[in-house]
Write a protein that holds these residues in place. Structure first.
Motif, PDB file in Angstrom:
ATOM      1  N   THR A   1       0.858  -1.178   0.000  1.00  0.00           N
ATOM      2  CA  THR A   1       0.000   0.000   0.000  1.00  0.00           C
ATOM      3  C   THR A   1       0.895   1.228   0.000  1.00  0.00           C
ATOM      4  O   THR A   1       1.781   1.352   0.841  1.00  0.00           O
ATOM      5  CB  THR A   1      -0.923   0.034   1.226  1.00  0.00           C
ATOM      6  N   VAL A   2       0.684   2.116  -0.956  1.00  0.00           N
ATOM      7  CA  VAL A   2       1.490   3.332  -1.066  1.00  0.00           C
ATOM      8  C   VAL A   2       0.681   4.504  -0.522  1.00  0.00           C
ATOM      9  O   VAL A   2      -0.438   4.758  -0.974  1.00  0.00           O
ATOM     10  CB  VAL A   2       1.883   3.621  -2.527  1.00  0.00           C
ATOM     11  N   LEU A   3       1.267   5.199   0.467  1.00  0.00           N
ATOM     12  CA  LEU A   3       0.649   6.408   1.007  1.00  0.00           C
ATOM     13  C   LEU A   3       1.371   7.636   0.481  1.00  0.00           C
ATOM     14  O   LEU A   3       2.586   7.622   0.289  1.00  0.00           O
ATOM     15  CB  LEU A   3       0.735   6.424   2.535  1.00  0.00           C
TER      16      LEU A   3
ATOM     17  N   ALA B   1      -1.950   3.964  -4.099  1.00  0.00           N
ATOM     18  CA  ALA B   1      -2.037   2.735  -4.897  1.00  0.00           C
ATOM     19  C   ALA B   1      -1.884   1.540  -3.979  1.00  0.00           C
ATOM     20  O   ALA B   1      -1.341   1.646  -2.881  1.00  0.00           O
ATOM     21  CB  ALA B   1      -0.954   2.720  -5.981  1.00  0.00           C
ATOM     22  N   GLU B   2      -2.342   0.399  -4.453  1.00  0.00           N
ATOM     23  CA  GLU B   2      -2.195  -0.839  -3.688  1.00  0.00           C
ATOM     24  C   GLU B   2      -2.152  -2.017  -4.657  1.00  0.00           C
ATOM     25  O   GLU B   2      -2.831  -2.012  -5.684  1.00  0.00           O
ATOM     26  CB  GLU B   2      -3.355  -1.006  -2.708  1.00  0.00           C
ATOM     27  N   GLY B   3      -1.335  -3.007  -4.318  1.00  0.00           N
ATOM     28  CA  GLY B   3      -1.248  -4.198  -5.150  1.00  0.00           C
ATOM     29  C   GLY B   3       0.117  -4.842  -5.010  1.00  0.00           C
ATOM     30  O   GLY B   3       0.917  -4.468  -4.152  1.00  0.00           O
ATOM     31  N   PRO B   4       0.440  -5.829  -5.872  1.00  0.00           N
ATOM     32  CA  PRO B   4       1.769  -6.442  -5.860  1.00  0.00           C
ATOM     33  C   PRO B   4       2.824  -5.420  -6.276  1.00  0.00           C
ATOM     34  O   PRO B   4       2.542  -4.464  -7.000  1.00  0.00           O
ATOM     35  CB  PRO B   4       1.664  -7.565  -6.901  1.00  0.00           C
TER      36      PRO B   4
ATOM     37  N   GLU C   1       3.256  -4.496  -9.973  1.00  0.00           N
ATOM     38  CA  GLU C   1       2.202  -3.629 -10.510  1.00  0.00           C
ATOM     39  C   GLU C   1       2.346  -2.200  -9.991  1.00  0.00           C
ATOM     40  O   GLU C   1       2.328  -1.232 -10.758  1.00  0.00           O
ATOM     41  CB  GLU C   1       0.843  -4.209 -10.111  1.00  0.00           C
ATOM     42  N   VAL C   2       2.516  -2.076  -8.682  1.00  0.00           N
ATOM     43  CA  VAL C   2       2.572  -0.757  -8.050  1.00  0.00           C
ATOM     44  C   VAL C   2       3.801   0.029  -8.509  1.00  0.00           C
ATOM     45  O   VAL C   2       3.733   1.242  -8.723  1.00  0.00           O
ATOM     46  CB  VAL C   2       2.561  -0.913  -6.513  1.00  0.00           C
TER      47      VAL C   2
ATOM     48  N   ALA D   1      11.261   3.635 -10.238  1.00  0.00           N
ATOM     49  CA  ALA D   1      10.999   3.937 -11.638  1.00  0.00           C
ATOM     50  C   ALA D   1      11.465   2.847 -12.574  1.00  0.00           C
ATOM     51  O   ALA D   1      10.891   2.636 -13.644  1.00  0.00           O
ATOM     52  CB  ALA D   1      11.664   5.267 -12.030  1.00  0.00           C
ATOM     53  N   HIS D   2      12.537   2.127 -12.184  1.00  0.00           N
ATOM     54  CA  HIS D   2      13.118   1.134 -13.088  1.00  0.00           C
ATOM     55  C   HIS D   2      12.911  -0.282 -12.623  1.00  0.00           C
ATOM     56  O   HIS D   2      13.567  -1.196 -13.093  1.00  0.00           O
ATOM     57  CB  HIS D   2      14.623   1.409 -13.261  1.00  0.00           C
ATOM     58  N   ALA D   3      11.982  -0.489 -11.668  1.00  0.00           N
ATOM     59  CA  ALA D   3      11.746  -1.848 -11.155  1.00  0.00           C
ATOM     60  C   ALA D   3      11.174  -2.729 -12.233  1.00  0.00           C
ATOM     61  O   ALA D   3      10.486  -2.265 -13.120  1.00  0.00           O
ATOM     62  CB  ALA D   3      10.794  -1.777  -9.983  1.00  0.00           C
TER      63      ALA D   3
END
Length: 273
Positions: free
Chosen positions: A233-235, A242-245, A248-249, A271-273
């Protein structure tokens, strides 16, 4: 996503279970400043769930709300089907929701073994035997040593906790957390301030102790998050972005933008994941 993460989520994707920890509209205001705003968080049992975001995103405030060190302005918190919104921190811990802190919290003058033994005394209720005979505590030696084996600290059992290197202190804190028999562990920045070698050690340790448990962790190191977490989960600015694997995130343009201008290494990793 790593093989470990894939294996952990294999039994979940086919039929999602009820959340072990869930928030609904969780909000915290400080004199007009909204630190956490309308956060809906759902942590599935048996998973490692990461809570990430730039500095000031509200991660620690969210953790403090979940473990009742702060009371929410609005919203509710449910744990294992029970509304815990107004419960005290000690009562939360008794339910099996146990937190470790970003700053290592050990009794520096006590030995490593003594630190774990004291944590094991939870089953004695309110009786903590700092000043009494050693006899009541010796009964905990075997269990304490088993926990030290689990976290790789058996050889340090007689050392004072204050003499341990930083990474080993964090491992000791995890051992004392495990001594409280948590159903769910909340880890606050478990790798903060560590060398690469210590980070690798703690990552492997978290993987081991997470077996059969649920973990929610705040973590700034995105490589750690990628290797450990089933869901992220991104705060940002107190809100869920956003939320997810991780796979994806990490490709979400809004998430990448949120990290730009913070730590360049972390922004690049995202950015480069």
């Amino acid at each position: 996503m790593s093989n470990t993460t894939t294996e952990r989520t294999a039994g979940i994707s086919s039929g999602q279970q009820p959340a072990l920890l869930e928030t609904r509209g969780l909000t915290k205001e400080f004199r007009g400043f909204v630190a956490v705003s309308d956060v809906n968080l759902s942590v599935q049992p048996g998973t490692i769930h990461g809570l990430i975001g730039p500095n000031g995103a509200g991660k620690t405030t969210c953790f403090n709300l979940l473990t009742k060190f702060l009371q929410p302005t609005r919203g509710t918190i449910h744990y294992n089907g029970r509304n815990i919104t107004r419960m005290a921190p000690a009562d939360i811990a008794r339910l099996g929701l146990i937190r470790s802190f970003q700053i290592s919290a050990v009794f520096a003058s006590q030995t490593v073994l003594e630190n774990v033994r004291l944590a094991l005394q939870r089953e004695r209720g309110a009786s903590f035997d700092f000043w009494r005979s050693e006899a009541p505590l010796r009964a905990y030696n075997e269990r304490a040593m088993a926990l030290l084996e689990d976290v790789g600290l058996a050889e340090y059992a007689t050392a004072t906790a204050g003499s341990l290197p930083y990474g080993r202190k964090r491992a000791l804190e995890i051992a004392t957390t495990l001594a409280m028999d948590p159903k769910m562990m909340l880890l606050d920045e478990p790798t903060a301030g560590m060398t690469h070698a210590d980070v690798d050690h703690i990552v492997e340790l978290v993987k081991r102790v997470a077996q059969g448990r649920t973990v929610l962790m705040v973590e700034h190191n995105l490589k750690v998050v990628e290797g450990l977490c089933d869901t992220i989960t991104v705060l940002t600015r107190g809100r869920v972005l956003a939320e997810g694997p991780y796979a994806e995130v990490s490709r979400n343009p809004e998430v990448i933008a949120a990290y730009l201008g913070t730590d360049p290494e972390q922004s690049g990793a995202m950015a480069h994941a």
